[in-house]
Scaffold this motif. Structure first.
Motif, PDB file in Angstrom:
ATOM      1  N   GLN A 162       0.824  -1.214   0.000  1.00  0.00           N
ATOM      2  CA  GLN A 162       0.000   0.000   0.000  1.00  0.00           C
ATOM      3  C   GLN A 162       0.854   1.256   0.000  1.00  0.00           C
ATOM      4  N   LEU A 217       0.702  -6.688   3.503  1.00  0.00           N
ATOM      5  CA  LEU A 217      -0.221  -5.686   4.031  1.00  0.00           C
ATOM      6  C   LEU A 217      -0.019  -5.500   5.532  1.00  0.00           C
ATOM      7  N   GLY A 251      -3.369  -4.062   6.870  1.00  0.00           N
ATOM      8  CA  GLY A 251      -3.286  -2.770   6.189  1.00  0.00           C
ATOM      9  C   GLY A 251      -2.867  -1.646   7.118  1.00  0.00           C
TER      10      GLY A 251
END
Lengths: 456, 456
Positions: free
Chosen positions: A298, A333, A349
């Motif tokens: 990300q 993640l 995340g």
């Protein structure tokens, strides 16, 4: 992929330092990619390919035998995979020019390619007595054996756990299951400080009803050996208490020294900096696992994210590249999950702070749901928190906790992150439903619906 | 969105025909979107807003009371939501010009917008006696009450179930739990013919060890009332057997007649054709739920996919649109899950035949995994089958079965489909792991890894 000096089976081949998750994954994958490659693993301890994450369940007595945690022994790898595994072989220096590793025993081991998979080690808090026998930092099977030895034969042992993170709480539960009286000291004002408060709350409630006593906002000042020679005395906020075992669970640091001394650049949090193929900055040296950085997909950056899942995935990619089958690490993640006292908890995340640092404008909320229809006996609560980017709705992360099936709920969120879903899209996935196995709108769907202002 | 003739509260407002999943979702969502809208629900039966999927668990005795399956009664909707719910009110005709519904009682009910949510009805197989009392096709709470009445007071009832699909097997288990001796007749040569054989297999094994006797490749020829007036005699492949109850579970058809007679175009399998906002081909008439088509997002077409989840989601979208808050249905993947005799099973997305029909070049495989680490007591098997497009690797569908947590594994696959992942990307999601709650590589990851030729 760097040039291999001698790709023939007669060459020095691949040498791997460290024989657990990343190292053995790299070895196995390199073997799959190149049946003729010479592969040598140097492991300083007595064990390879063991499930470190399973240690608490051995301590608890849920798993009978440490052997159950060992996927394969050195002999298996030698015989079945043609991988030479040398236990008790500690690498102490690397000469990247000569392509040679020196072991603690003074032996020189030549390599064409070197994978450093030396893992991480627990932080020793800077308090007097942290290095006493009876003080154990959980790291490997050897440290678990030390804990077993300290508990064996004691009817009502007393244990102190320093730190209330996932490992501390898993071990607290395990020690309770062994009949120990457990104290947990935590410097922060609440349990599981790495998780948002709403997510930590169901865990704190479960711990409060358990055998462990949690002391928040509390400092362990020192540890001394007990005057009669058995056990330890710990001083906590000025009060002394006697324990049979003190367990340190205040975090880990990467074992990056071997690589650093060989000239490898370090990255986030002092971990060995690698690229998405597993290469370090030094030709012929690769790294994987808890000692190395990993691509956070990300952020699009190399970050230090030391989990078994990361180590396995990264080991496979690195082993494949070393053996000449090019592959780029998809990245991680930062997903993790744990459980203590019947309550699962985990995260995937970015949380709001990391998201804001990365330039997003994060929003977050949590909702309570159940893992099956409310009218079915045995329906259990699951709390889901979602983090998303306000302007775009893009899902950025999530955290879960509860007595229900949290791990797979977390997997749903991770999969949504991998797919780049918005919270609105997550609310509309279309998930199968039958009352005894799921809820008409599950916890993740409820939280996602709430995030877009829908009725949950 | 069609012009509303009179948006004022004084107008005829929204009339909904059918008060279960789709109808009540539409009503509730319309109320959220427009607090002043006049909303009237006409339900022919005595119940609204009940969990039809929960009926087997009431029959089984797991849920004590049918009341637990009713989310809210008519009085609640009237009082708390300002929705007028009229039970026992069957709509028999619609005049789309006059915008008027006629009920079986001869009443005329005017509407500005009409939502048809009449659901589906069980197929009556064309055999003599299918319409006898004692033969029940499970559809609504009323049919469940008939089953309860047939079982009540009987100590060892005998039940015949026609069809071994999900509903047939759920009911077989429920009747076993009630102490019944259960025969299941299935025309096809194997159980659960709608699922791939490898996925149906663990279910068949569980059923084989249960109280139910399954007769495959078998035809029910006729049913007659027993000579002594109590019970039924069913002739199966030429042999007669006596039963207290015969349950039909051979599928459903959409209740589309009311809409068809009003001029609404029909679509897939004779369901009312709607667009992604819920509009039928006739102005002012909308439809949602089991009576209507639903947008299959992978095919980009309206298909008939009668599930409670579809009905709820579609009802919400339609209600929102009717009330002037525009919204487009994201569509469904055809996800469903069920469970019988301790084994869960389900499907999402396209299987190979549907994928090939849609122009893909599907490949498929299945792998066995566990829902937690193998060395943890209580780890249970989960079999996962994945379907993907060979040339692109794009995931197209998946099916699961096993004693482990299958529903959320299926949700992971559905979420991957919603995100448009390839099987390779699914293998690399990064899912959190802790031994007692998950496997280092879970069943979905193992199947996905195998699909790209990786070591699982």
């Amino acid at each position: 992929v760097p040039r291999r000096r001698d790709p023939s089976p007669a060459g020095a081949g691949l040498v791997i330092v460290g024989g657990d998750a990343a190292g053995m994954s790299a070895a196995a994958e390199a073997r799959r990619a190149d049946p003729a490659l010479r592969i040598t693993v140097l492991e300083r301890g007595p064990d390879v390919a063991y499930a470190a994450c399973g240690i608490p369940y051995w301590i608890a007595g849920e798993v009978d035998d440490a052997g159950a945690l060992i996927a394969h022994d050195a002999e298996y790898f030698r015989r079945e995979r043609g991988i030479e595994v040398r236990t008790g072989a500690e690498a102490v220096a690397v000469d990247p020019e000569a392509r040679r590793v020196t072991t603690a025993g003074g032996e020189q081991v030549a390599y064409d390619d070197l994978v450093i998979a030396t893992g991480a080690r627990p932080i020793l808090p800077p308090i007097p007595g942290a290095d006493l026998p009876g003080v154990v930092a959980l790291r490997d099977l050897e440290s678990a054996r030390r804990i077993q030895a300290l508990l064996d034969g004691r009817e009502a042992p007393r244990a102190l756990i320093v730190g209330s993170g996932p490992v501390g709480l898993e071990m607290a539960e395990a020690l309770c299951a062994r009949g120990a009286a457990v104290d947990v000291v935590e410097l922060a004002p609440r349990l599981l400080p790495a998780l948002p408060e709403a997510i930590a709350e169901p865990v704190a409630e479960a711990v409060a009803g358990a055998c462990a006593a949690v002391h928040l906002g509390t400092t362990l000042e020192r540890i001394v050996a007990h005057a009669d020679g058995a056990g330890l005395v710990a001083t906590i906020d000025g009060r002394d208490a006697r324990y049979d075992v003190v367990l340190l669970g205040v975090g880990v640091v990467p074992n990056a020294e071997l690589a650093a001394e060989a000239g490898c650049a370090l990255g986030d949090r002092g971990a060995i900096l690698v690229d998405r193929r597993g290469r370090t900055s030094v030709e012929g040296i690769w790294a994987a696992g808890d000692c190395a950085t990993a691509w956070q997909r990300q952020l699009g950056r190399q970050r230090w994210i030391p989990f078994a899942t990361t180590a396995n995935a990264q080991g496979r990619v690195t082993g494949s590249n070393v053996a000449g089958r090019p592959r780029r690490f998809a990245g991680v993640l930062g997903s993790w999950v744990s459980t203590a006292y019947g309550v699962g908890f985990g995260s995937t995340g970015l949380d709001v702070d990391a998201a804001a640092d990365a330039g997003f404008r994060p929003e977050a909320l949590h909702r309570d749901g159940r893992d099956r229809s409310g009218y079915i006996p045995g329906a259990r609560p699951v709390r889901v928190r979602l983090v998303w980017d306000g302007p775009t709705g893009r899902l950025l992360g999530g955290q879960v906790s509860g007595r229900g099936e949290v791990a797979t709920q977390l997997h749903v969120i991770s999969t949504a992150l991998a797919g780049g879903l918005t919270v609105g899209e997550l609310a509309e996935v279309d998930m199968g439903y039958v009352p005894p196995l799921s809820a008409l709108r599950g916890p993740v769907e409820r939280a996602a619906a709430a995030a877009i202002g829908d009725a949950a």
